[in-house]
Scaffold this motif. Structure first.
Motif, PDB file in Angstrom:
ATOM      1  N   LEU A  81      39.299 -24.550 -51.578  1.00 35.96           N
ATOM      2  CA  LEU A  81      38.589 -22.979 -52.346  1.00 35.96           C
ATOM      3  C   LEU A  81      39.319 -21.365 -52.597  1.00 35.96           C
ATOM      4  CD1 LEU A  81      35.405 -23.489 -50.683  1.00 35.96           C
ATOM      5  CD2 LEU A  81      35.617 -24.082 -53.467  1.00 35.96           C
ATOM      6  N   PHE A  82      40.604 -22.048 -52.066  1.00 35.73           N
ATOM      7  CA  PHE A  82      40.947 -20.371 -52.120  1.00 35.73           C
ATOM      8  C   PHE A  82      42.613 -21.407 -53.127  1.00 35.73           C
ATOM      9  CE2 PHE A  82      39.441 -20.227 -47.869  1.00 35.73           C
ATOM     10  CZ  PHE A  82      39.504 -18.947 -47.706  1.00 35.73           C
ATOM     11  N   LEU A  83      41.900 -21.926 -53.959  1.00 34.46           N
ATOM     12  CA  LEU A  83      42.889 -21.589 -54.775  1.00 34.46           C
ATOM     13  C   LEU A  83      42.599 -21.249 -56.327  1.00 34.46           C
ATOM     14  CD1 LEU A  83      44.483 -25.190 -54.211  1.00 34.46           C
ATOM     15  CD2 LEU A  83      45.747 -23.239 -54.322  1.00 34.46           C
ATOM     16  N   PRO A  84      43.130 -21.095 -57.397  1.00 30.95           N
ATOM     17  CA  PRO A  84      42.691 -20.415 -58.433  1.00 30.95           C
ATOM     18  C   PRO A  84      41.927 -21.824 -59.199  1.00 30.95           C
ATOM     19  CG  PRO A  84      45.341 -20.442 -58.502  1.00 30.95           C
ATOM     20  CD  PRO A  84      44.623 -21.179 -57.492  1.00 30.95           C
ATOM     21  N   LEU A  85      40.267 -20.754 -59.406  1.00 32.88           N
ATOM     22  CA  LEU A  85      39.349 -21.242 -59.683  1.00 32.88           C
ATOM     23  C   LEU A  85      39.204 -21.712 -60.754  1.00 32.88           C
ATOM     24  CD1 LEU A  85      36.774 -20.913 -56.922  1.00 32.88           C
ATOM     25  CD2 LEU A  85      38.179 -22.767 -56.975  1.00 32.88           C
ATOM     26  N   ILE A  97      41.987  -7.067 -68.076  1.00 26.17           N
ATOM     27  CA  ILE A  97      42.866  -8.474 -66.913  1.00 26.17           C
ATOM     28  C   ILE A  97      42.756  -9.432 -67.775  1.00 26.17           C
ATOM     29  CG2 ILE A  97      41.059  -9.368 -65.812  1.00 26.17           C
ATOM     30  CD1 ILE A  97      38.625  -6.661 -65.841  1.00 26.17           C
ATOM     31  N   ASN A  98      43.692  -9.997 -66.353  1.00 24.44           N
ATOM     32  CA  ASN A  98      44.829 -11.265 -66.630  1.00 24.44           C
ATOM     33  C   ASN A  98      44.804 -11.420 -64.903  1.00 24.44           C
ATOM     34  OD1 ASN A  98      45.491 -13.563 -67.999  1.00 24.44           O
ATOM     35  ND2 ASN A  98      48.114 -12.766 -68.127  1.00 24.44           N
ATOM     36  N   THR A  99      43.515 -12.652 -64.890  1.00 23.16           N
ATOM     37  CA  THR A  99      43.912 -12.652 -63.529  1.00 23.16           C
ATOM     38  C   THR A  99      42.974 -14.301 -63.078  1.00 23.16           C
ATOM     39  OG1 THR A  99      43.062 -11.931 -61.349  1.00 23.16           O
ATOM     40  CG2 THR A  99      41.362 -11.452 -63.057  1.00 23.16           C
ATOM     41  N   ASP A 100      43.804 -14.960 -61.606  1.00 19.85           N
ATOM     42  CA  ASP A 100      42.783 -15.758 -61.303  1.00 19.85           C
ATOM     43  C   ASP A 100      41.713 -15.672 -60.340  1.00 19.85           C
ATOM     44  OD1 ASP A 100      44.457 -17.877 -62.612  1.00 19.85           O
ATOM     45  OD2 ASP A 100      46.667 -17.236 -61.517  1.00 19.85           O
ATOM     46  N   VAL A 101      40.840 -16.658 -60.486  1.00 19.73           N
ATOM     47  CA  VAL A 101      39.485 -15.916 -59.356  1.00 19.73           C
ATOM     48  C   VAL A 101      39.849 -17.118 -58.093  1.00 19.73           C
ATOM     49  CG1 VAL A 101      37.456 -15.699 -59.230  1.00 19.73           C
ATOM     50  CG2 VAL A 101      38.267 -14.822 -61.344  1.00 19.73           C
ATOM     51  N   SER A 102      39.686 -16.610 -57.443  1.00 17.20           N
ATOM     52  CA  SER A 102      39.424 -17.844 -56.401  1.00 17.20           C
ATOM     53  C   SER A 102      37.900 -17.044 -55.338  1.00 17.20           C
ATOM     54  CB  SER A 102      40.655 -18.096 -55.214  1.00 17.20           C
ATOM     55  OG  SER A 102      41.138 -16.584 -54.262  1.00 17.20           O
ATOM     56  N   ILE A 103      37.515 -18.285 -54.220  1.00 21.54           N
ATOM     57  CA  ILE A 103      36.703 -17.724 -53.079  1.00 21.54           C
ATOM     58  C   ILE A 103      36.921 -16.460 -52.883  1.00 21.54           C
ATOM     59  CG2 ILE A 103      37.686 -19.196 -51.380  1.00 21.54           C
ATOM     60  CD1 ILE A 103      34.080 -19.006 -52.500  1.00 21.54           C
ATOM     61  N   LEU A 104      38.502 -15.865 -52.375  1.00 17.83           N
ATOM     62  CA  LEU A 104      38.579 -14.723 -51.735  1.00 17.83           C
ATOM     63  C   LEU A 104      38.778 -13.775 -52.280  1.00 17.83           C
ATOM     64  CD1 LEU A 104      39.973 -14.031 -48.787  1.00 17.83           C
ATOM     65  CD2 LEU A 104      41.742 -13.899 -50.364  1.00 17.83           C
ATOM     66  N   LEU A 106      36.377 -13.974 -55.235  1.00 25.18           N
ATOM     67  CA  LEU A 106      34.985 -13.653 -55.054  1.00 25.18           C
ATOM     68  C   LEU A 106      33.913 -12.889 -54.014  1.00 25.18           C
ATOM     69  CD1 LEU A 106      33.468 -17.356 -56.140  1.00 25.18           C
ATOM     70  CD2 LEU A 106      34.127 -15.136 -57.691  1.00 25.18           C
ATOM     71  N   ILE A 107      34.552 -12.955 -52.973  1.00 25.64           N
ATOM     72  CA  ILE A 107      34.087 -12.586 -51.101  1.00 25.64           C
ATOM     73  C   ILE A 107      34.247 -11.206 -51.447  1.00 25.64           C
ATOM     74  CG2 ILE A 107      34.137 -12.549 -48.687  1.00 25.64           C
ATOM     75  CD1 ILE A 107      34.607 -15.064 -48.625  1.00 25.64           C
ATOM     76  N   ASN A 108      36.047 -10.758 -51.800  1.00 30.92           N
ATOM     77  CA  ASN A 108      36.396  -9.568 -51.894  1.00 30.92           C
ATOM     78  C   ASN A 108      35.861  -8.668 -52.682  1.00 30.92           C
ATOM     79  OD1 ASN A 108      37.502 -10.163 -49.491  1.00 30.92           O
ATOM     80  ND2 ASN A 108      39.573 -10.672 -50.413  1.00 30.92           N
ATOM     81  N   ASP A 109      35.915  -9.111 -54.040  1.00 27.97           N
ATOM     82  CA  ASP A 109      35.623  -8.229 -55.559  1.00 27.97           C
ATOM     83  C   ASP A 109      34.556  -8.372 -56.310  1.00 27.97           C
ATOM     84  OD1 ASP A 109      38.597  -7.286 -55.121  1.00 27.97           O
ATOM     85  OD2 ASP A 109      38.747  -8.985 -56.941  1.00 27.97           O
ATOM     86  N   VAL A 143      29.737 -20.557 -53.482  1.00 29.64           N
ATOM     87  CA  VAL A 143      29.354 -19.251 -51.666  1.00 29.64           C
ATOM     88  C   VAL A 143      28.757 -20.536 -51.199  1.00 29.64           C
ATOM     89  CG1 VAL A 143      28.980 -17.819 -50.958  1.00 29.64           C
ATOM     90  CG2 VAL A 143      29.911 -17.089 -53.027  1.00 29.64           C
ATOM     91  N   LEU A 144      28.327 -21.891 -51.810  1.00 27.76           N
ATOM     92  CA  LEU A 144      27.185 -22.696 -51.325  1.00 27.76           C
ATOM     93  C   LEU A 144      28.564 -24.072 -50.912  1.00 27.76           C
ATOM     94  CD1 LEU A 144      23.783 -22.483 -53.452  1.00 27.76           C
ATOM     95  CD2 LEU A 144      24.123 -21.536 -50.925  1.00 27.76           C
ATOM     96  N   THR A 145      28.858 -23.665 -51.883  1.00 30.92           N
ATOM     97  CA  THR A 145      30.327 -25.215 -51.630  1.00 30.92           C
ATOM     98  C   THR A 145      31.102 -24.868 -50.213  1.00 30.92           C
ATOM     99  OG1 THR A 145      30.145 -25.538 -54.060  1.00 30.92           O
ATOM    100  CG2 THR A 145      32.352 -26.142 -52.399  1.00 30.92           C
TER     101      THR A 145
END
Length: 270
Positions: A81-85, A97-104, A106-109, A143-145
């Protein structure tokens, strides 16, 4: 105030000395050995009660090669989940904007800086409302995952039950993790398609390899748990008969001593 443990004399506030004013016994050390023995018996009884749970915990975590492999595999979905989703690109003027999204991320930003007023207005929009609802659904199920991953780790310690109920629960949790991840992926793909058609040439997004590795991690967990059901979980229980015998002997001796003291009291009274 308390009473003297030997003669039942009612102690007063002025009785500050360690000896009883009536019979002279030391109140602090009276029957100290018996009290220490009783505390030891209680400790051994707690040990007898707790030891099977400790043995089952060992069997579930490090009791065999399968247990150790499962203990390692249970961290795989969490790590994935901490890898690029997903990868998102938006050519916004002055701040592309040119970014990868991970669980981190999502939680932070997203969750940390979420503006509910703006989000509510987006939900009610005729143009982007459906897309933003799907965007929120994708985030929620991601997040439920993560929650499922944590629950899997918590319930690992309870998976050495005799009737395999704990292992079946772990399989159900891993299956839910796959379902939640798939819902998140499908929601993102539909949202991504809507945003791409609405903002053609400005917005683009795609799934990364992270979600597929998360699903693979859950599948590996289902496989190793199924192997546990086939092979069985062998719990090596520690022999506590020595403590049981000791507590039984002490209890019998205490009962006999009480009976003798009662008999002496009756003879004295006569």
């Amino acid at each position: 105030m308390a009473n003297c443990p030997k003669c039942a004399y009612r102690l007063k506030l002025l009785d500050y000395k360690p000896e009883c004013p009536s019979c002279g016994v030391n109140l602090m050390y009276y029957k100290m050995e018996e009290r220490l023995a009783a505390d030891a018996d209680k400790a051994e009884a707690e040990h007898i009660k707790m030891q099977p749970k400790v043995d089952r915990l060992k069997a579930a975590t490090i009791g065999s090669a399968y247990s150790i492999i499962r203990l390692i595999l249970i961290f795989v979905p969490i790590g994935m989940l901490f890898l690029p989703l997903v990868h998102i690109s938006a050519q916004i003027p002055f701040s592309p904007i040119n970014t990868d999204v991970s669980i981190l991320t999502l939680i932070n930003d997203v969750l940390g800086n979420l503006n509910f007023d703006v989000l509510t207005k987006m939900f009610s929009s005729d143009i982007v409302g459906t897309a933003f609802i799907l965007y929120a659904v994708s985030i929620i199920f991601t997040v439920l995952t993560l929650v499922i991953c944590v629950l899997n780790l918590v319930f690992l310690a309870l998976s050495a039950s005799v009737n395999n109920r704990g292992i079946k629960r772990n399989i159900v949790l891993s299956s839910l993790g796959i379902i939640f991840m798939v819902i998140s992926m499908v929601s993102f793909l539909i949202m991504n398609s809507k945003f791409s058609s609405l903002f053609e040439g400005v917005y683009s997004g795609k799934l990364s390899f992270g979600p597929f590795l998360v699903i693979l991690g859950f599948l590996l967990l289902i496989g190793i748990n199924s192997l546990f059901i086939i092979k069985g979980v062998e719990v090596k229980y520690t022999d506590v008969s020595e403590f049981l015998g000791r507590i039984g002997k002490d209890a019998s001796a205490e009962t006999q001593e009480a009976a003798e003291e009662k008999e002496k009291t009756a003879v004295t009274a006569k």
